[in-house]
Design an enzyme around this catalytic site. Structure first.
Site, PDB file in Angstrom:
ATOM      1  N   CYS A  53     -13.140 -67.777 -38.830  1.00 54.12           N
ATOM      2  CA  CYS A  53     -12.145 -66.726 -38.645  1.00 54.12           C
ATOM      3  C   CYS A  53     -12.211 -65.661 -39.727  1.00 54.12           C
ATOM      4  O   CYS A  53     -11.673 -64.572 -39.550  1.00 54.12           O
ATOM      5  CB  CYS A  53     -10.743 -67.304 -38.547  1.00 54.12           C
ATOM      6  SG  CYS A  53     -10.251 -68.297 -39.955  1.00 54.12           S
ATOM      7  N   GLU A 153     -12.309 -60.381 -30.164  1.00 57.70           N
ATOM      8  CA  GLU A 153     -13.005 -61.254 -31.112  1.00 57.70           C
ATOM      9  C   GLU A 153     -14.136 -61.956 -30.370  1.00 57.70           C
ATOM     10  O   GLU A 153     -13.897 -62.673 -29.402  1.00 57.70           O
ATOM     11  CB  GLU A 153     -12.045 -62.287 -31.707  1.00 57.70           C
ATOM     12  CG  GLU A 153     -12.729 -63.189 -32.722  1.00 57.70           C
ATOM     13  CD  GLU A 153     -11.795 -64.244 -33.293  1.00 57.70           C
ATOM     14  OE1 GLU A 153     -12.007 -64.629 -34.452  1.00 57.70           O
ATOM     15  OE2 GLU A 153     -10.874 -64.685 -32.591  1.00 57.70           O
TER      16      GLU A 153
END
Length: 203
Positions: A53, A153
């Site tokens: 992340c 993402e």
């Protein structure tokens, strides 16, 4: 995005909506150390196969630093995926076949939306492990904020590059992005670093 319902006491319910995602930006100023920038950018964008992340998935090249993009592409091309016991492998496979297909879908979408695929990692095989979920490093330039590969993402070894004319434009671009996980700047200017630190709304 997930929704969770929590019971408070005996007769009250509270609904909380949570969003998990990241689109971390690295701002590259033209006064930065070029070799240091390229090393950091390659490692942070494709390390762990891009499946973390805090990976840098967006590079914002400011002014004359935009001329460094071909050098970033060359450096990324030298990194290859492989098995855990391969000393020359830079990272491993994607976590699942579904993850690989999702990433390949984004690569195709980027091409279809008009981004320039400077380095295409969609065709990748590793000797002895033909069924592995392999994706090589991928680099897109000529990206804008309306493109899917910028807005979503991707969670893979895919780096997208945007250009900015100055630091103010770069800061505004990052602050306008809905993701706010982390960001960084590479510069040799203390003034630019302080401006970034005080005006950025991320991380």
């Amino acid at each position: 995005v997930g929704q969770h319902v929590y019971r408070l006491g005996t007769d009250h319910l509270k609904r909380v909506q949570c969003m998990a995602g990241a689109k971390n930006h690295m701002v590259v100023m033209p006064d930065a150390n070029k070799a240091q920038v390229i090393s950091a950018l390659v490692g942070s964008s494709v390390g762990a196969a891009g499946q973390r992340c805090m990976a840098i998935s967006v590079a914002v090249f400011v002014g004359e630093a935009q001329s460094w993009i071909p050098d970033v592409s060359k450096a990324m091309a030298k990194v290859k995926p492989g098995a855990w016991n391969d000393s020359e492998a830079g990272y491993g496979p994607q976590i699942s076949a579904a993850a690989k297909q999702r990433i390949l879908g984004y690569i195709e979408t980027g091409k279809n939306e008009g981004a320039i695929c400077e380095l295409d990692g969609s065709e990748c095989t590793v000797e002895g492990i033909p069924e592995g979920n392999w994706v090589r490093p991928t680099l897109f330039s000529n990206v804008n904020t309306d493109m899917t590969i910028y807005k979503d993402e991707i969670f893979g070894p895919v780096l997208v590059v945007l250009n900015a004319e100055n630091l103010e434009e770069a800061i505004s671009l990052i602050n306008d992005n809905p993701f706010g996980n982390g960001t960084s700047i590479f510069t040799s200017s203390g003034g630019a670093a302080r401006k970034f630190q005080s005006e950025i709304e991320v991380g």
